[in-house]
Write a protein that holds these residues in place. Structure first.
Motif, PDB file in Angstrom:
ATOM      1  N   ALA A 197      22.198   1.113  47.792  1.00  0.00           N
ATOM      2  CA  ALA A 197      21.764   1.447  49.153  1.00  0.00           C
ATOM      3  C   ALA A 197      21.204   2.861  49.187  1.00  0.00           C
ATOM      4  CB  ALA A 197      22.929   1.320  50.126  1.00  0.00           C
ATOM      5  N   ASP A 198      20.077   3.016  49.843  1.00  0.00           N
ATOM      6  CA  ASP A 198      19.441   4.337  50.002  1.00  0.00           C
ATOM      7  C   ASP A 198      19.983   4.966  51.286  1.00  0.00           C
ATOM      8  OD1 ASP A 198      16.039   5.537  50.542  1.00  0.00           O
ATOM      9  OD2 ASP A 198      17.854   6.550  49.802  1.00  0.00           O
ATOM     10  N   VAL A 199      20.829   5.995  51.141  1.00  0.00           N
ATOM     11  CA  VAL A 199      21.519   6.581  52.295  1.00  0.00           C
ATOM     12  C   VAL A 199      20.957   7.966  52.599  1.00  0.00           C
ATOM     13  CG1 VAL A 199      23.738   7.353  53.228  1.00  0.00           C
ATOM     14  CG2 VAL A 199      23.639   5.326  51.764  1.00  0.00           C
ATOM     15  N   GLN A 200      20.671   8.191  53.869  1.00  0.00           N
ATOM     16  CA  GLN A 200      20.305   9.526  54.334  1.00  0.00           C
ATOM     17  C   GLN A 200      21.361  10.007  55.329  1.00  0.00           C
ATOM     18  OE1 GLN A 200      16.174   8.839  55.747  1.00  0.00           O
ATOM     19  NE2 GLN A 200      15.572  10.304  54.157  1.00  0.00           N
ATOM     20  N   TYR A 201      21.663  11.303  55.235  1.00  0.00           N
ATOM     21  CA  TYR A 201      22.709  11.878  56.085  1.00  0.00           C
ATOM     22  C   TYR A 201      22.083  12.808  57.117  1.00  0.00           C
ATOM     23  CZ  TYR A 201      25.381  10.455  51.969  1.00  0.00           C
ATOM     24  OH  TYR A 201      25.911   9.748  50.910  1.00  0.00           O
ATOM     25  N   LEU A 202      22.369  12.552  58.384  1.00  0.00           N
ATOM     26  CA  LEU A 202      21.964  13.499  59.427  1.00  0.00           C
ATOM     27  C   LEU A 202      23.109  14.485  59.625  1.00  0.00           C
ATOM     28  CD1 LEU A 202      19.972  13.020  62.622  1.00  0.00           C
ATOM     29  CD2 LEU A 202      22.165  14.181  62.790  1.00  0.00           C
ATOM     30  N   CYS A 203      22.819  15.767  59.436  1.00  0.00           N
ATOM     31  CA  CYS A 203      23.830  16.834  59.555  1.00  0.00           C
ATOM     32  C   CYS A 203      23.506  17.691  60.777  1.00  0.00           C
ATOM     33  CB  CYS A 203      23.830  17.712  58.307  1.00  0.00           C
ATOM     34  SG  CYS A 203      24.060  16.809  56.775  1.00  0.00           S
ATOM     35  N   ALA A 259      11.433  14.052  73.505  1.00  0.00           N
ATOM     36  CA  ALA A 259      10.167  13.661  74.157  1.00  0.00           C
ATOM     37  C   ALA A 259      10.382  13.348  75.634  1.00  0.00           C
ATOM     38  CB  ALA A 259       9.571  12.460  73.432  1.00  0.00           C
ATOM     39  N   TRP A 260      11.564  12.854  75.980  1.00  0.00           N
ATOM     40  CA  TRP A 260      11.879  12.559  77.378  1.00  0.00           C
ATOM     41  C   TRP A 260      12.270  13.811  78.170  1.00  0.00           C
ATOM     42  CZ3 TRP A 260      15.172   7.839  75.646  1.00  0.00           C
ATOM     43  CH2 TRP A 260      14.361   6.698  75.613  1.00  0.00           C
ATOM     44  N   GLY A 261      12.290  14.965  77.508  1.00  0.00           N
ATOM     45  CA  GLY A 261      12.630  16.206  78.203  1.00  0.00           C
ATOM     46  C   GLY A 261      14.106  16.528  78.235  1.00  0.00           C
ATOM     47  N   LEU A 262      14.895  15.808  77.440  1.00  0.00           N
ATOM     48  CA  LEU A 262      16.328  16.072  77.380  1.00  0.00           C
ATOM     49  C   LEU A 262      16.608  17.190  76.375  1.00  0.00           C
ATOM     50  CD1 LEU A 262      17.424  12.367  77.485  1.00  0.00           C
ATOM     51  CD2 LEU A 262      18.152  14.092  79.140  1.00  0.00           C
ATOM     52  N   PRO A 263      17.623  18.016  76.628  1.00  0.00           N
ATOM     53  CA  PRO A 263      17.896  19.173  75.757  1.00  0.00           C
ATOM     54  C   PRO A 263      18.592  18.749  74.465  1.00  0.00           C
ATOM     55  CG  PRO A 263      19.519  19.072  77.525  1.00  0.00           C
ATOM     56  CD  PRO A 263      18.538  17.968  77.793  1.00  0.00           C
ATOM     57  N   THR A 264      17.918  18.917  73.344  1.00  0.00           N
ATOM     58  CA  THR A 264      18.507  18.602  72.041  1.00  0.00           C
ATOM     59  C   THR A 264      18.691  19.881  71.236  1.00  0.00           C
ATOM     60  OG1 THR A 264      16.316  18.225  71.090  1.00  0.00           O
ATOM     61  CG2 THR A 264      17.493  16.303  71.967  1.00  0.00           C
ATOM     62  N   SER A 265      19.651  19.849  70.339  1.00  0.00           N
ATOM     63  CA  SER A 265      19.921  21.011  69.493  1.00  0.00           C
ATOM     64  C   SER A 265      18.830  21.163  68.432  1.00  0.00           C
ATOM     65  CB  SER A 265      21.275  20.853  68.813  1.00  0.00           C
ATOM     66  OG  SER A 265      21.453  21.847  67.830  1.00  0.00           O
ATOM     67  N   PRO A 266      18.443  22.406  68.141  1.00  0.00           N
ATOM     68  CA  PRO A 266      17.490  22.617  67.044  1.00  0.00           C
ATOM     69  C   PRO A 266      18.178  22.657  65.684  1.00  0.00           C
ATOM     70  CG  PRO A 266      17.974  24.712  68.107  1.00  0.00           C
ATOM     71  CD  PRO A 266      18.735  23.662  68.877  1.00  0.00           C
ATOM     72  N   HIS A 267      19.517  22.577  65.671  1.00  0.00           N
ATOM     73  CA  HIS A 267      20.276  22.814  64.437  1.00  0.00           C
ATOM     74  C   HIS A 267      20.696  21.499  63.788  1.00  0.00           C
ATOM     75  CE1 HIS A 267      20.398  26.892  66.003  1.00  0.00           C
ATOM     76  NE2 HIS A 267      21.042  26.470  67.071  1.00  0.00           N
ATOM     77  N   TRP A 268      19.732  20.684  63.308  1.00  0.00           N
ATOM     78  CA  TRP A 268      20.069  19.462  62.590  1.00  0.00           C
ATOM     79  C   TRP A 268      19.033  19.189  61.511  1.00  0.00           C
ATOM     80  CZ3 TRP A 268      16.721  15.217  62.716  1.00  0.00           C
ATOM     81  CH2 TRP A 268      15.734  15.229  63.711  1.00  0.00           C
ATOM     82  N   HIS A 272      28.521  32.324  63.497  1.00  0.00           N
ATOM     83  CA  HIS A 272      28.432  33.145  64.710  1.00  0.00           C
ATOM     84  C   HIS A 272      26.993  33.563  65.027  1.00  0.00           C
ATOM     85  CE1 HIS A 272      32.738  33.181  64.535  1.00  0.00           C
ATOM     86  NE2 HIS A 272      32.716  33.742  63.347  1.00  0.00           N
ATOM     87  N   ASP A 273      26.044  32.971  64.293  1.00  0.00           N
ATOM     88  CA  ASP A 273      24.640  33.347  64.488  1.00  0.00           C
ATOM     89  C   ASP A 273      23.909  32.439  65.475  1.00  0.00           C
ATOM     90  OD1 ASP A 273      24.075  34.265  60.979  1.00  0.00           O
ATOM     91  OD2 ASP A 273      25.204  35.227  62.602  1.00  0.00           O
ATOM     92  N   VAL A 274      24.557  31.392  65.943  1.00  0.00           N
ATOM     93  CA  VAL A 274      23.887  30.455  66.852  1.00  0.00           C
ATOM     94  C   VAL A 274      24.318  30.723  68.287  1.00  0.00           C
ATOM     95  CG1 VAL A 274      23.573  28.685  65.107  1.00  0.00           C
ATOM     96  CG2 VAL A 274      25.659  28.687  66.477  1.00  0.00           C
ATOM     97  N   GLU A 275      23.680  30.004  69.219  1.00  0.00           N
ATOM     98  CA  GLU A 275      23.848  30.315  70.635  1.00  0.00           C
ATOM     99  C   GLU A 275      25.140  29.791  71.244  1.00  0.00           C
ATOM    100  OE1 GLU A 275      21.602  28.497  69.212  1.00  0.00           O
ATOM    101  OE2 GLU A 275      21.196  26.626  70.277  1.00  0.00           O
ATOM    102  N   HIS A 276      25.909  29.011  70.484  1.00  0.00           N
ATOM    103  CA  HIS A 276      27.143  28.445  71.027  1.00  0.00           C
ATOM    104  C   HIS A 276      28.227  28.478  69.952  1.00  0.00           C
ATOM    105  CE1 HIS A 276      26.128  24.937  68.612  1.00  0.00           C
ATOM    106  NE2 HIS A 276      24.949  24.875  69.228  1.00  0.00           N
TER     107      HIS A 276
END
Length: 834
Positions: free
Chosen positions: A135-141, A276-285, A306-310
């Motif tokens: 199986a070809d597995v990709q991980y979203l982090c 694309a729908w205008g919902l707020p998504t994290s840039p950190h993935w 501690h370098d990110v906004e949350h």
């Protein structure tokens, strides 16, 4: 707990080690295992309730994780004892009272945890085996946000519901509050929206906004919030959406539930579509192909957490393909296709300079460690509680040790223990003092077996007086804006931090004193400080540097200007001229370990170096600070506060604003309350036996009565004014005020109602008699209309206060808003009386 069921907090016993504890060694005995399982379940469930329902965590992350791990191991060894409703098998959370329960369209699951890269690899192996070889597995982090899970429902592109996770099946309806969050759109940015869209995300308090909020609270003399996660949860679950709106909350969405009319193949595709729908998504993935890259992602963000906004507390790993997710499926509480990697609590080592004790408002004596300042979990720490002398002994720490320090839950500083290999023989054991460090009174346990020691000098122990003065100035009492914790310390216990400064001195740091005359510039201790560093030359702040405890320039102990609180209202600016406090020296906003003696209520005299004479000369004498003038003004205003506020300010046990208002309304004066016997107090509406006994006992103490008499002599109002012919126009009526009024503050409107015999309620129901509506009234006005209640504007409210309800109950009276209460089947209590 975010999505993985973690808890942040403190004040609970250390977790048992599943590898060494006798309870787990006997796990083969079903009876001992059953007892331990019951004990662990109770501890975990209480921690979950504290965290989710009360937004008041009582257990550190690592401790919670240890308890849950131990429970899982015991259940695995004794499967016959594992229950379906065990905390290891259920999604954590509940619906708090006051919120409508809402069933999720699709169940919200929790996440299992990994605490090492080896456990991440083991999860990946299990997933690979479930998918089959090749199986070809990709991980979203993605970063694991330390916030509150939220479920957003959009119907035909319009936001219709916001719900907390709750137990995963049913959550709390917080729609009105969610609508106040700036980055949550009311409508999707598309001309062809899905018929129904269920979006999962996390509500959080950005760290920069949280620091700004706490700065504002410090300046206002209010207690600071503990951490961003709890503040976000408490802000979202406010009954009044205007409170939520005043907080800078944000949301990042990261998942999807029901989605009618849209086809999506992967988690990464979901992210792109949500954006694309205008919902707020994290840039950190990121989507990664190899476990080595996953390791790198985890390690990088561990070093830059501690370098990110949350705030973050880990990394969430997901199999990206939805087809593969469906094939792997879920357990009863968590998907098999995802896992949360938990970062360990940050630990550092530092020098334990001393162990001292602090005395609280109730007299409890608590040891705490004074340490070489060290940065941990994003902030500089130099003190950490040790709870009691038994905890000091249990940890085995000695004064002078190098100790391991952890910020439990990334919030609370905790000394874990000593690094014994670094001891050189100069360390010494801590001994609990026999006398109160604040007043010298002998201290000890109040009864045999107590772990806590207390100071019995309630009258004049400076530390206890500090607490009482701070309480008297609080918003619910005299509401003295400029008298917060620091000013209270300066008035009552100005040498409170002297011992910490001297401990730092013994550890190699220095103490800076302001110079008081030009002659001080001739002393060998004289230095010039610029930008926190000593400099050569005349461009900077002239100070005296103390490097040893026996230096004769070291200031003598001060006599507090307020000793019991009796003279609080008699203070003059001249009384405060010589008051100084001990403050940590800072450079670029960070404590350095050095200390400074700082005047509190007057400015330091300023000195300038004159080149021609090559001498320092005084440029300006010390002057009264603006804040000191404000304090005098605020104390003057406080003299005129109503009786109920004076009662709250006295720190009578159990007497808060509600009980104080009841007493003030029933008796009208301090003398009348003081002269009432126990039976009379008990029968007072809104008081009851416990409060009555507390009030009665309080006035039996000589110095309490002396305090009241001193305040009265200083002009503090001890009786509410009753105008001639004053009638309790609202006797037996319930009035709700909603929205902003021009001539009444929120408290002012409440006092006006109560003083006339009415009940000022915060919620609208069938039992409400009148609803007063101001600007931005919101949902309470809508509910009042639905119930057919009598609605008043501000003019009608004033008329009601003066004249009471109209005899005929008509709705066309000036100031009434056309609700036909006479003909309504839901007639108000007032109409029924008429």
């Amino acid at each position: 707990m975010g999505e993985n069921g973690r808890v942040s907090g403190h004040d609970t016993p250390a977790p048992r080690n599943p590898g060494t504890d006798s309870s787990t060694e006997g796990a083969s005995d079903p009876r001992s295992a059953q007892e331990r399982i019951a004990e662990l379940t109770a501890q975990i469930e209480q921690a979950i309730e504290d965290y989710y329902v009360h937004d008041a965590p009582t257990m550190a992350d690592a401790q919670y994780d240890e308890l849950e791990r131990e429970l899982k191991e015991l259940e695995a060894k004794n499967p016959q004892l594992a229950k379906a409703d065990s905390p290891t098998q259920t999604v954590h959370g509940d619906v708090a009272a006051g919120f409508a329960p809402v069933e999720h369209l699709e169940r919200m699951l929790s996440l299992d945890n990994a605490f090492s890269l080896e456990e991440v690899d083991a999860w990946a192996v299990r997933a690979g085996e479930g998918l089959g070889s090749g199986a070809d597995v990709q991980y979203l982090c993605e970063l694991k946000i330390d916030g509150l899970a939220i479920d957003l429902i959009y119907e035909d592109g319009v936001l219709t519901r916001g719900v907390t996770r709750g137990d995963g099946r049913v959550g709390e309806d917080v729609t009105a509050n969610v609508r106040t969050i700036d980055n949550v759109p009311d409508r999707l940015e598309t001309d062809d929206p899905p018929a129904v869209l269920e979006v999962r995300g996390e509500v959080f308090y950005p760290t920069a906004a949280f620091e700004e909020l706490n700065e504002q609270r410090r300046e206002a003399g209010l207690p600071e919030f503990a951490n961003p996660r709890n503040t976000a949860a408490g802000s979202l679950r406010q009954k009044d959406p205007s409170v939520t709106a005043s907080r800078d909350l944000a949301v990042y969405v990261h998942g999807i539930g029901v989605h009618e009319g849209v086809a999506l193949a992967s988690q990464s595709e979901v992210y792109e579509q949500l954006k694309a729908w205008g919902l707020p998504t994290s840039p950190h993935w990121r989507v990664l192909d190899a476990l080595a890259d996953v390791h790198e992602f985890i390690e990088y963000h561990g070093e830059h957490r501690h370098d990110v906004e949350h705030e973050i507390d880990g990394i969430v790993l997901k199999i990206d393909s939805f087809a593969q997710q469906r094939r792997l499926g879920s357990t009863s509480r968590a998907p098999r296709w995802a896992i949360a990697f938990k970062y360990p609590p940050e630990e550092v080592t530092t020098k334990l300079l001393d162990i001292q004790v602090n005395v609280g408002r109730t007299g409890r004596v608590t040891p705490f460690g004074v340490m070489e300042p060290v940065k941990v979990a994003g902030s500089t720490v130099q003190m950490a509680t040790l709870h009691n002398q038994f905890e000091v002994e249990r940890k085995g720490v000695l004064i002078g040790d190098t100790v391991v320090l952890r910020k439990a839950g990334d919030v609370i500083p905790e000394i874990l223990g000593p690094v014994e290999a670094l001891r050189d023989g100069s360390e010494r054991a801590f001994e609990m003092p026999k006398e109160c460090p604040a007043c010298g009174t002998p201290i000890g346990p109040m009864k045999e077996g107590d772990k806590d020691w207390r100071c019995p000098n309630t009258k004049s122990c400076p530390s206890q007086v500090t607490g009482r003065i701070e309480h008297a100035a609080s918003r619910g009492a005299f509401d003295i804006e400029s008298l917060g914790e620091e000013s209270a310390i300066a008035l009552t216990d100005p040498d409170k931090r002297r011992a910490e400064a001297l401990a730092a001195l013994r550890g190699g740091h220095v103490i800076y004193l302001p110079i008081r005359s030009a002659e001080d510039a001739e002393l060998e201790n004289f230095v010039v400080l610029k930008n926190g560093q000593e400099v050569q030359g005349a461009d900077g702040v002239p100070l005296l540097r103390i490097t040893r405890e026996d230096d004769p320039l070291l200031p003598a102990l001060q006599t507090p200007v307020v000793t019991t609180g009796a003279n609080l209202f008699d203070l003059t600016a001249e009384d405060l001229r010589e008051v100084f406090v001990w403050q940590p020296e800072r450079r670029d906003g960070e404590v350095t370990g050095d200390w400074r003696v700082q005047p509190t209520f007057w400015s330091r005299p300023t000195f300038r170096h004159y080149k021609r004479e090559n001498a320092w000369k005084q440029q300006k004498p010390s002057t009264v600070l603006k804040n000191t003038e404000l304090l005098a003004d605020e104390l003057e205003k406080a003299r005129s506060q109503p009786l109920w506020r004076v009662l709250v300010a006295l720190s009578i046990r159990h007497v808060g604003p509600t009980a104080a208002r009841s007493l003030a309304t029933a008796y009208g004066s301090m003398d009348a309350i003081r002269e009432a016997d126990l039976a009379q107090l008990t029968e007072t509406d809104g008081v009851g036996g416990i409060i009555a006994e507390s009030v009665h006992e309080w006035f039996d103490v000589d110095w309490h009565r002396e305090l009241v008499e001193a305040w009265a002599a200083s002009g503090v109002r001890m009786a509410d004014d009753v105008e001639e012919g004053f009638v309790k126009t609202l006797e037996g009526l319930t009035v709700v005020v909603t929205g902003g009024l021009e001539d009444f503050t929120r408290d002012g409107a409440k006092e006006a109602i109560i003083s006339r015999g009415g009940k000022a309620s915060g919620s609208v129901s069938k039992k409400t008699d009148f609803v007063v509506v101001g600007e931005n009234a919101g949902s309470k006005e809508d509910k009042a209309r639905d119930l057919g209640l009598t609605i008043l504007d501000e003019a009608g409210f004033k008329d009601l206060l003066e004249n009471g309800p109209a005899d005929d109950g008509s709705s066309d009276e000036e100031g009434f808003d056309g609700a036909d209460t006479e003909d309504s089947s839901d007639a108000s209590a007032a109409d029924q009386k008429k």
